[in-house]
Write an enzyme that holds these catalytic residues in place. Structure first.
Site, PDB file in Angstrom:
ATOM      1  N   ASP A  45      -9.650   3.862  -0.340  1.00  0.00           N
ATOM      2  CA  ASP A  45      -8.520   3.603   0.305  1.00  0.00           C
ATOM      3  C   ASP A  45      -8.075   2.199  -0.094  1.00  0.00           C
ATOM      4  O   ASP A  45      -8.466   1.319   0.179  1.00  0.00           O
ATOM      5  CB  ASP A  45      -8.393   3.842   1.641  1.00  0.00           C
ATOM      6  CG  ASP A  45      -6.880   3.753   2.380  1.00  0.00           C
ATOM      7  OD1 ASP A  45      -6.234   4.702   2.453  1.00  0.00           O
ATOM      8  OD2 ASP A  45      -6.634   2.588   2.539  1.00  0.00           O
ATOM      9  N   TYR A  50      -2.830  -5.176  -0.734  1.00  0.00           N
ATOM     10  CA  TYR A  50      -4.010  -5.666  -0.789  1.00  0.00           C
ATOM     11  C   TYR A  50      -4.265  -6.619  -1.982  1.00  0.00           C
ATOM     12  O   TYR A  50      -5.470  -7.324  -1.706  1.00  0.00           O
ATOM     13  CB  TYR A  50      -5.190  -4.532  -0.804  1.00  0.00           C
ATOM     14  CG  TYR A  50      -4.963  -3.671   0.547  1.00  0.00           C
ATOM     15  CD1 TYR A  50      -4.270  -3.764   1.705  1.00  0.00           C
ATOM     16  CD2 TYR A  50      -5.852  -2.647   0.516  1.00  0.00           C
ATOM     17  CE1 TYR A  50      -4.309  -3.118   2.724  1.00  0.00           C
ATOM     18  CE2 TYR A  50      -5.872  -1.610   1.579  1.00  0.00           C
ATOM     19  CZ  TYR A  50      -4.819  -1.964   2.530  1.00  0.00           C
ATOM     20  OH  TYR A  50      -4.880  -1.096   3.660  1.00  0.00           O
ATOM     21  N   LYS A  75      -0.686   2.679  -1.705  1.00  0.00           N
ATOM     22  CA  LYS A  75       0.433   2.783  -0.655  1.00  0.00           C
ATOM     23  C   LYS A  75       1.498   1.660  -1.210  1.00  0.00           C
ATOM     24  O   LYS A  75       1.350   0.654  -1.876  1.00  0.00           O
ATOM     25  CB  LYS A  75      -0.099   2.055   0.619  1.00  0.00           C
ATOM     26  CG  LYS A  75      -1.232   2.752   1.021  1.00  0.00           C
ATOM     27  CD  LYS A  75      -1.821   2.040   2.518  1.00  0.00           C
ATOM     28  CE  LYS A  75      -3.228   2.610   2.959  1.00  0.00           C
ATOM     29  NZ  LYS A  75      -4.266   1.865   2.501  1.00  0.00           N
ATOM     30  N   HIS A 108       3.544   2.480   3.262  1.00  0.00           N
ATOM     31  CA  HIS A 108       2.574   1.573   4.208  1.00  0.00           C
ATOM     32  C   HIS A 108       2.974   1.522   5.730  1.00  0.00           C
ATOM     33  O   HIS A 108       2.403   1.422   6.431  1.00  0.00           O
ATOM     34  CB  HIS A 108       2.337   0.303   3.365  1.00  0.00           C
ATOM     35  CG  HIS A 108       0.971  -0.290   3.435  1.00  0.00           C
ATOM     36  ND1 HIS A 108       0.365  -1.053   2.812  1.00  0.00           N
ATOM     37  CD2 HIS A 108       0.364  -0.239   4.641  1.00  0.00           C
ATOM     38  CE1 HIS A 108      -0.750  -1.497   3.433  1.00  0.00           C
ATOM     39  NE2 HIS A 108      -0.956  -1.070   4.539  1.00  0.00           N
TER      40      HIS A 108
END
Length: 275
Positions: A45, A50, A75, A108
């Site tokens: 994930d 990120y 996401k 998200h």
């Protein structure tokens, strides 16, 4: 060791235990994800925000694991919400991951002040139709956000990924999910270390009875609740420990004892305020 697979509302399967890379250093991501894949994880994930999709992609490429044995989630971040920008965002994520599709693509955050999550969801429906995502879902959506999607769009989300741990169980959201066959994924399943969850007497006692660590007991509680869960760690030893959850089972009273720890103790952002 075989990880249980749940069936989503679109008929596709998802491994119930995965590996998360939130706040994993992009420079270390390839090594850490490679460790997770070697331990046995097949569900990864990540997210555009990120900044480590490329590291995830390199680890996948180097692993030699057949693509159909892997489950990869990324996401759509708030800045990319909207129809055209969502299409561009999935193209960028796939390029960074080195993949032609992800298994699950999520919005998200609802980012209500932007008021674009309905348009973004309609874009995700098209992304799924194009084959760039096998399943589509949402993250951090509360009941009003979910109700609006159901009222104004055609596809029920396969997943809602939410902050969920013993102090913050979001019972109203998980109940709504069950009513509409939306699977619940738990992020921050151990409370992100922001409260002494693993030192609580009830958790410690149950861990001792099973010869397991407190973290393993909490992760097992999630699995028995039916949550999809993906702990993270930079340590290979801890990565392996978090995977070792299938040789014991919590008794009903032990499950109940952990459930009674609820105190609406959110440790992450409020979905009504993150924009």
């Amino acid at each position: 060791m075989t990880v249980p697979e749940l069936t989503l509302n679109d008929g596709h399967g998802i491994p119930q235990l995965g590996f998360g890379v939130f706040k994993v250093d992009p420079e270390q991501t390839e090594r850490i994800v490679s460790d997770a894949l070697e331990v046995g994880y097949r569900h990864i994930d990540t997210a555009a925000i990120y900044g480590n999709e490329e590291g995830v992609g390199r680890a996948i490429a180097a692993s030699g694991i057949p693509r159909d044995e892997l489950f990869v989630t990324t996401k759509l971040y708030n800045d990319d919400q909207g129809t055209d920008s969502a299409f561009a965002a999935i193209d960028t994520s796939l390029t960074k991951l080195g993949l032609d599709h992800v298994d699950l693509y999520l919005i998200h955050w609802p980012a209500p002040a932007r008021d674009l999550y309905v348009d973004s969801w309609k874009a995700l429906e098209q992304i799924r139709e194009r084959g760039q995502a096998t399943s589509i879902g949402v993250s951090n959506f509360l009941v009003p956000h979910l109700k609006r999607l159901l009222d104004e769009t055609d596809v029920v989300p396969a997943v809602n990924q939410i902050e969920l741990h013993p102090y913050h169980q979001q019972v109203d959201v998980t109940r709504f999910g069950k009513d509409y066959d939306i699977a619940t994924e738990a992020w921050g399943p151990l409370g992100q270390g922001k409260y002494p969850l693993l030192e609580l007497p009830k958790i410690v006692e149950i861990a001792g009875l099973h010869g397991k660590t407190p973290a393993q007991v909490v992760l097992r509680w999630h699995l028995q609740k039916g949550h999809i869960v993906f702990p993270k760690s930079n340590s290979r030893e801890r990565i392996a420990e978090n995977f070792d959850l299938f040789d014991f089972e919590l008794a009903a009273e032990q499950q109940a004892a952990i459930t009674t720890l609820e105190r609406a103790g959110r440790v992450g952002g409020d979905p009504n305020e993150v924009n």
